[in-house]
Design a protein around this motif. Structure first.
Motif, short mmCIF file in Angstrom:
data_model
loop_
_atom_site.label_atom_id
_atom_site.label_comp_id
_atom_site.label_asym_id
_atom_site.label_seq_id
_atom_site.Cartn_x
_atom_site.Cartn_y
_atom_site.Cartn_z
N THR A 67 60.85 82.80 96.82
CA THR A 67 62.06 82.28 97.12
C THR A 67 62.50 82.72 98.39
O THR A 67 61.62 83.42 99.06
CB THR A 67 62.95 83.48 96.19
OG1 THR A 67 62.70 84.64 96.80
CG2 THR A 67 63.11 83.00 94.81
N THR A 68 63.23 81.57 99.16
CA THR A 68 63.74 81.90 100.46
C THR A 68 65.22 81.92 100.36
O THR A 68 65.86 81.84 99.12
CB THR A 68 63.46 80.64 101.21
OG1 THR A 68 64.11 79.44 100.94
CG2 THR A 68 61.83 80.37 101.27
N GLU A 69 65.94 81.78 101.51
CA GLU A 69 67.23 81.81 101.46
C GLU A 69 67.97 80.75 100.65
O GLU A 69 69.08 80.80 99.99
CB GLU A 69 68.16 81.87 102.68
CG GLU A 69 69.62 81.88 103.09
CD GLU A 69 70.08 82.14 104.42
OE1 GLU A 69 71.05 82.16 104.58
OE2 GLU A 69 69.28 81.83 105.21
N SER A 70 67.30 79.67 100.47
CA SER A 70 67.96 78.31 99.96
C SER A 70 66.90 77.55 98.99
O SER A 70 67.55 76.43 98.46
CB SER A 70 68.40 77.35 100.98
OG SER A 70 67.23 76.84 101.60
N THR A 71 65.71 78.21 98.80
CA THR A 71 64.80 77.46 97.76
C THR A 71 64.13 78.37 96.97
O THR A 71 64.14 79.66 97.01
CB THR A 71 63.54 76.88 98.65
OG1 THR A 71 62.89 77.83 99.25
CG2 THR A 71 64.16 75.88 99.58
N VAL A 72 63.58 77.86 95.64
CA VAL A 72 63.09 78.53 94.62
C VAL A 72 61.67 77.65 94.28
O VAL A 72 61.85 76.45 94.00
CB VAL A 72 63.63 78.80 93.42
CG1 VAL A 72 63.14 79.36 92.24
CG2 VAL A 72 64.95 79.77 93.73
N SER A 73 60.54 78.43 94.42
CA SER A 73 59.31 77.60 94.15
C SER A 73 58.56 78.45 93.03
O SER A 73 58.60 79.61 92.84
CB SER A 73 58.30 77.60 95.34
OG SER A 73 58.75 76.91 96.41
N SER A 109 72.60 80.82 99.11
CA SER A 109 71.98 82.14 99.55
C SER A 109 72.34 83.43 98.78
O SER A 109 73.48 83.61 98.50
CB SER A 109 72.26 82.48 101.06
OG SER A 109 71.80 83.75 101.74
N GLY A 110 71.50 84.29 98.49
CA GLY A 110 71.43 85.43 97.62
C GLY A 110 72.13 85.18 96.31
O GLY A 110 72.64 86.20 95.64
N LYS A 134 64.38 84.72 85.78
CA LYS A 134 65.66 85.00 86.68
C LYS A 134 64.85 84.83 88.39
O LYS A 134 64.06 85.50 88.63
CB LYS A 134 66.48 85.71 86.70
CG LYS A 134 67.00 85.89 85.39
CD LYS A 134 67.81 87.02 85.17
CE LYS A 134 69.01 86.93 83.73
NZ LYS A 134 69.88 88.21 83.53
N ALA A 135 65.54 84.09 89.29
CA ALA A 135 65.03 84.05 90.55
C ALA A 135 66.19 84.12 91.61
O ALA A 135 67.30 83.76 91.25
CB ALA A 135 64.33 82.74 90.83
N THR A 136 66.25 84.95 92.35
CA THR A 136 67.34 85.41 93.34
C THR A 136 66.98 84.91 94.72
O THR A 136 65.94 85.42 95.32
CB THR A 136 67.71 86.81 93.36
OG1 THR A 136 68.00 87.45 92.02
CG2 THR A 136 68.93 86.85 94.21
N THR A 137 67.75 83.91 95.38
CA THR A 137 67.29 83.74 96.68
C THR A 137 67.66 84.74 97.77
O THR A 137 68.30 85.64 97.47
CB THR A 137 68.11 82.23 97.24
OG1 THR A 137 69.50 82.61 96.98
CG2 THR A 137 68.02 81.22 96.31
N THR A 138 66.84 84.64 98.90
CA THR A 138 66.67 85.82 99.70
C THR A 138 67.51 86.07 100.87
O THR A 138 67.40 86.51 101.98
CB THR A 138 65.31 85.44 100.20
OG1 THR A 138 65.01 84.73 100.70
CG2 THR A 138 64.47 85.96 99.06
N GLY A 139 68.95 85.64 100.73
CA GLY A 139 69.80 85.85 101.68
C GLY A 139 69.97 87.18 102.50
O GLY A 139 70.10 87.46 103.53
N ALA A 140 69.85 88.32 101.54
CA ALA A 140 70.09 89.63 101.90
C ALA A 140 68.88 90.00 102.73
O ALA A 140 68.89 91.05 103.25
CB ALA A 140 70.21 90.56 100.75
N LEU A 141 67.62 89.23 102.56
CA LEU A 141 66.25 89.91 103.27
C LEU A 141 66.34 89.76 104.78
O LEU A 141 65.48 90.17 105.43
CB LEU A 141 65.06 89.16 102.50
CG LEU A 141 64.97 89.48 101.10
CD1 LEU A 141 63.78 88.70 100.52
CD2 LEU A 141 64.68 90.87 100.88
#
Length: 361
Positions: A67-73, A109-110, A134-141
């Motif tokens: 996961t990134t801020e806006s993608t899930v792979s 994000s997030g 479940k997958a959470t994008t990583t805005g908080a990272l």
């Protein structure tokens, strides 16, 4: 690929290469003699990891989530015989792919999203694989790592995980057809019935495995990640009593032996555990036919539980996975499969029902 400069969180689940034992043949009739033990009350047993064989230690990737801020792979191990995979996000159909990977962009994000990976075998209508995660994008990272750095750590389940597998008869009473009467000691006699469990699908109670009721058979595995080795993998099994009635009146009760319920290939490391449920239990009044299933349960400390195998399509089967990430327990359904026909207790009379499912917590 993720956008350049975005932090990436990678979760990879690994498990042994062997995914399932051979299933029963689908042609011919191979009658299975069942136990005739008449044990009073419920039969149960408890064993720990040291009493069963250690499974294979060689691990291969089973599922990966990036996961990134806006993608899930997503990337997953291929299901044998599968032609296509359907991807759903929060019950929205995102399409089909012949590949074993998928990526989606433009996400918030997030935010947390629920994905389902559904595999279909060409020529079969039944879904053979249904994985939910479940997958959470990583805005908080962004505040935790510099842009572009790779994150592989994740929030471990600190306490325990569990799987409960039960078989049950939804009806309150079950009559016998001619074939059933012939195999259950009452051929040529009218009015005979077996007692059922009189319920629908039901998640485990807060006190489970204690206090569980209204089942034909019950198998349970708890993984205690932080406990000493002798308590790291606790396994339980039980058989409910079978009651006979004639013309609506109680006649007698017997309880089948639990000897046909076996725990095999048990293994636990610091982040992965597994145990196979091998189940073959017959009606204690009947000479042929039995409830059968064979599933491998895989536990990942980082928050995924898989179940892979098969079952005979009788009676109703249900299994649930327990998660305990922050000291609060909750359950998610792994399978809820109906009773297609009691003729399916005789194996080759019905197709074997495939099980390949996973949930995350």
């Amino acid at each position: 690929m993720p956008n350049a400069g975005q932090p990436v969180k990678v979760i990879q689940f690994e498990s042994p290469a062997d995914v399932a034992e051979d299933q029963p043949k689908s042609s011919g009739i191979d009658w299975v003699a069942t136990s005739m033990a008449q044990n009073p009350g419920t039969v149960d047993a408890s064993i720990d990891r040291n009493q069963i064989d250690i499974g294979p230690a060689e691990m291969l990737p089973s599922l990966a989530v990036a996961t990134t801020e806006s993608t899930v792979s997503l990337s997953w191990r291929a299901v044998p015989g599968s032609a296509t995979y359907t991807i759903k996000r929060d019950d929205r159909n995102l399409g089909q792919t012949p590949s074993t990977s998928f990526q989606e962009g433009g996400l918030t994000s997030g935010a947390t999203y629920t994905y389902r990976i559904i595999a279909d075998i060409s020529g079969q209508t039944a879904v053979v694989s249904d994985r939910t995660l479940k997958a959470t994008t990583t805005g908080a990272l962004k505040s935790e790592r510099a842009p572009g750095s790779l994150l592989t750590q994740q929030a471990y389940q600190p306490y325990n995980n569990a799987v409960e597998y039960k078989t049950f008869i939804p009806n309150s009473r079950v009559g016998l057809n001619v074939f059933g009467a012939a195999s259950c000691e009452v051929f040529g006699q009218d009015g005979w019935e077996f007692g059922g469990d009189n319920r629908g699908y039901r998640a485990p109670s807060a006190s489970a495995p204690n206090g569980e009721s209204q089942f034909r058979t019950f198998m349970w595995a708890t993984v205690n990640w932080g406990n000493p080795d002798s308590q790291s993998l606790v396994l339980l099994k039980a058989v409910g009593p079978t009651t006979r009635y004639r013309y609506g009146s109680f006649v007698d009760t017997r309880t089948a032996s639990s000897a046909g319920m076996q725990f095999t290939e048990a293994y636990r490391s610091g982040s992965y555990a597994q145990v196979r449920f091998k189940h073959d239990v017959g009606n204690p009044y009947c000479s042929i036919g039995s409830i059968q299933y064979n599933v491998m349960n895989r536990f990942y400390r980082s928050g995924l539980i898989e179940m892979v195998g098969w079952r005979f399509q009788a009676p109703a089967h249900e299994a649930y996975a327990r998660f305990n990430p922050y000291g609060t327990e909750y359950w998610q359904p792994l399978i809820q499969r109906p009773n297609n026909s009691f003729d399916c207790l005789f194996g080759p009379r019905c197709p074997v029902d495939q099980i390949n499912t996973a949930v995350s917590g």
